[in-house]
Design a protein around this motif. Structure first.
Motif, PDB file in Angstrom:
ATOM      1  N   VAL A 201       0.925  -1.299   0.024  1.00 14.70           N
ATOM      2  CA  VAL A 201      -0.125   0.173  -0.040  1.00 14.70           C
ATOM      3  C   VAL A 201       0.789   1.188  -0.100  1.00 14.70           C
ATOM      4  O   VAL A 201       1.924   1.249   0.709  1.00 14.70           O
ATOM      5  CB  VAL A 201      -0.885  -0.002   1.201  1.00 14.70           C
ATOM      6  CG1 VAL A 201      -0.137  -0.084   2.450  1.00 14.70           C
ATOM      7  CG2 VAL A 201      -1.744   1.148   1.153  1.00 14.70           C
ATOM      8  N   VAL A 202       0.475   2.052  -0.789  1.00 14.60           N
ATOM      9  CA  VAL A 202       1.254   3.410  -0.732  1.00 14.60           C
ATOM     10  C   VAL A 202       0.541   4.755  -0.589  1.00 14.60           C
ATOM     11  O   VAL A 202      -0.597   4.738  -1.142  1.00 14.60           O
ATOM     12  CB  VAL A 202       2.074   3.653  -2.603  1.00 14.60           C
ATOM     13  CG1 VAL A 202       2.648   4.678  -2.824  1.00 14.60           C
ATOM     14  CG2 VAL A 202       2.542   2.250  -2.895  1.00 14.60           C
TER      15      VAL A 202
ATOM     16  N   GLU B  19      10.926   1.148   5.021  1.00 13.89           N
ATOM     17  CA  GLU B  19      11.691   2.337   4.757  1.00 13.89           C
ATOM     18  C   GLU B  19      12.467   2.248   3.323  1.00 13.89           C
ATOM     19  O   GLU B  19      12.599   3.432   2.693  1.00 13.89           O
ATOM     20  CB  GLU B  19      12.851   2.179   5.759  1.00 13.89           C
ATOM     21  CG  GLU B  19      13.940   3.373   6.000  1.00 13.89           C
ATOM     22  CD  GLU B  19      14.734   3.586   6.938  1.00 13.89           C
ATOM     23  OE1 GLU B  19      15.755   4.534   6.912  1.00 13.89           O
ATOM     24  OE2 GLU B  19      14.810   2.795   7.933  1.00 13.89           O
ATOM     25  N   GLU B  20      12.817   1.051   2.825  1.00 13.54           N
ATOM     26  CA  GLU B  20      13.814   1.002   1.539  1.00 13.54           C
ATOM     27  C   GLU B  20      12.759   1.121   0.513  1.00 13.54           C
ATOM     28  O   GLU B  20      12.895   1.885  -0.636  1.00 13.54           O
ATOM     29  CB  GLU B  20      14.465  -0.390   1.487  1.00 13.54           C
ATOM     30  CG  GLU B  20      15.194  -0.637   0.207  1.00 13.54           C
ATOM     31  CD  GLU B  20      15.789  -1.810   0.336  1.00 13.54           C
ATOM     32  OE1 GLU B  20      16.197  -2.292  -0.957  1.00 13.54           O
ATOM     33  OE2 GLU B  20      16.058  -2.400   1.147  1.00 13.54           O
ATOM     34  N   LEU B  21      11.520   0.666   0.594  1.00 19.78           N
ATOM     35  CA  LEU B  21      10.398   0.732  -0.444  1.00 19.78           C
ATOM     36  C   LEU B  21      10.285   2.454  -0.436  1.00 19.78           C
ATOM     37  O   LEU B  21       9.874   2.777  -1.608  1.00 19.78           O
ATOM     38  CB  LEU B  21       9.323  -0.032  -0.003  1.00 19.78           C
ATOM     39  CG  LEU B  21       8.239  -0.095  -0.883  1.00 19.78           C
ATOM     40  CD1 LEU B  21       8.590  -0.188  -2.568  1.00 19.78           C
ATOM     41  CD2 LEU B  21       7.038  -0.724  -0.748  1.00 19.78           C
ATOM     42  N   THR B  22       9.875   3.076   0.566  1.00 21.40           N
ATOM     43  CA  THR B  22       9.476   4.377   0.761  1.00 21.40           C
ATOM     44  C   THR B  22      10.590   5.125   0.038  1.00 21.40           C
ATOM     45  O   THR B  22      10.237   6.118  -0.749  1.00 21.40           O
ATOM     46  CB  THR B  22       9.271   4.880   2.024  1.00 21.40           C
ATOM     47  OG1 THR B  22       8.399   4.190   2.633  1.00 21.40           O
ATOM     48  CG2 THR B  22       8.913   6.236   2.037  1.00 21.40           C
ATOM     49  N   ALA B  23      11.589   5.119   0.331  1.00 18.08           N
ATOM     50  CA  ALA B  23      12.812   5.868  -0.329  1.00 18.08           C
ATOM     51  C   ALA B  23      12.951   5.536  -1.880  1.00 18.08           C
ATOM     52  O   ALA B  23      13.200   6.610  -2.556  1.00 18.08           O
ATOM     53  CB  ALA B  23      14.243   5.175   0.096  1.00 18.08           C
TER      54      ALA B  23
ATOM     55  N   ILE C 154       4.601  -3.105   2.859  1.00 16.08           N
ATOM     56  CA  ILE C 154       3.789  -4.523   2.387  1.00 16.08           C
ATOM     57  C   ILE C 154       2.609  -4.853   3.046  1.00 16.08           C
ATOM     58  O   ILE C 154       2.691  -4.907   4.383  1.00 16.08           O
ATOM     59  CB  ILE C 154       5.087  -5.520   2.527  1.00 16.08           C
ATOM     60  CG1 ILE C 154       6.091  -5.185   2.047  1.00 16.08           C
ATOM     61  CG2 ILE C 154       4.498  -6.972   1.876  1.00 16.08           C
ATOM     62  CD1 ILE C 154       6.289  -5.056   0.569  1.00 16.08           C
ATOM     63  N   THR C 155       1.697  -5.197   2.309  1.00 17.09           N
ATOM     64  CA  THR C 155       0.395  -5.553   2.987  1.00 17.09           C
ATOM     65  C   THR C 155       0.168  -7.119   2.830  1.00 17.09           C
ATOM     66  O   THR C 155      -0.642  -7.557   3.495  1.00 17.09           O
ATOM     67  CB  THR C 155      -0.794  -4.960   2.325  1.00 17.09           C
ATOM     68  OG1 THR C 155      -0.775  -5.041   1.039  1.00 17.09           O
ATOM     69  CG2 THR C 155      -0.613  -3.249   2.826  1.00 17.09           C
TER      70      THR C 155
END
Length: 289
Positions: free
Chosen positions: A125-126, A182-186, A204-205
């Motif tokens: 989810v973003v 944190e890595e995915l957001t960056a 991650i959901t």
């Protein structure tokens, strides 16, 4: 480049425009009902004034809270209006609405191979919002579709660079929620910056092995847990046996030679490490001398 568009208070502009409409309307009516060169000139000026006033009405616009209006004047970017309220901007301009609200969406469940080559299903989810209305309107074709596409690409890349389960301490697995988020957001922030979008959070959901290997991986996980549990049981049993032998020797309850000491250690470890209840056999000595 984002800039503020020319604007003024819409209510003041409306009053002025209505006044012009009434004044030029009266002038046009006077010219049409009169005679002579002066009446003709008055009619022409009145009609032109009414047309201009009606044209000015097209500059009135309403901006809702957490919304921006991107103003284009004959194809050129004239600026953006993000202050909520009733405004008057350049007439005959095109205004495009861009929401500045925080939005979120969930990616589809993607089937990819992790870093170890195991097929996994993953979804995220973003949470994002637009911070630059100019880039959101003109840098990409459709910023919503752009964010969704880049989000799926980032999730795929994340899954292929990390294993589902990390068996080494120096590797980050997909199950390490905080680090992976944190890595995915960056990564998403870097990918979507072109569209004037700020990624607030990405998590991650859904994470699972693909159905074709799920059962085999479940057995593997269970085996790993059994081994870990057995290792802990053995370590505890060895400590308990050591305490028992030391206590017997310290209190002088019994003097055991090497063979009897080994037998007692074997019996105690059998009782403590068995996965089911044991049935002890008690030796009470011989009835015959």
């Amino acid at each position: 480049m984002l800039r503020r568009a020319f604007r003024t208070n819409g209510f003041v502009a409306l009053v002025v425009i209505l006044g012009l409409l009434i004044g030029f309307g009266v002038l046009a009516l006077y010219g049409l009902t009169g005679s002579g060169a002066g009446a003709i000139a008055a009619a022409v000026v009145g009609v032109l004034g009414v047309i201009v006033a009606f044209t000015c009405l097209s500059g009135l616009t309403v901006v809702d809270p957490n919304e921006a209006r991107v103003v284009q004047f004959f194809g050129r970017y004239a600026g953006s209006v993000s202050d909520p309220g009733f405004h008057w901007v350049l007439p005959l301009s095109v205004r495009r609405s861009i929401t500045l609200r925080v939005r979120n969406f969930e990616t589809q469940r993607l089937k990819v191979n992790d870093a170890d080559g195991n097929p996994v299903e993953i979804a995220a989810v973003v949470v994002y919002r637009v911070v630059d209305s100019y880039q959101a309107a003109f840098a990409v074709d459709d910023y919503e579709e752009y964010v969704e596409t880049q989000s799926e690409a980032a999730v795929r890349h994340l899954a292929t660079t990390h294993p589902y389960d990390a068996h080494d301490a120096d590797r980050t697995s997909l199950r390490d929620g905080a680090l992976v988020a944190e890595e995915l957001t960056a990564e998403l922030a870097e990918r979507t910056g072109l569209a004037g979008v700020e990624v607030v959070e990405a998590r991650i959901t859904h994470l699972a092995y693909a159905p074709e290997i799920a059962q085999a991986m479940l057995v593997r996980q269970q085996a790993a847990q059994v081994v870990a549990a057995r290792q802990q049981i053995v370590e505890g049993a060895v400590g308990m046996v050591g305490l028992a032998l030391d206590g017997l020797s310290a209190q002088g309850i019994v003097d055991l030679d090497g063979e009897r000491r080994a037998t007692m250690v074997s019996n105690l470890l059998t009782v403590l490490c068995a996965d089911r209840a044991t049935q002890p056999v008690v030796n009470v000595g011989s009835l015959y001398s």
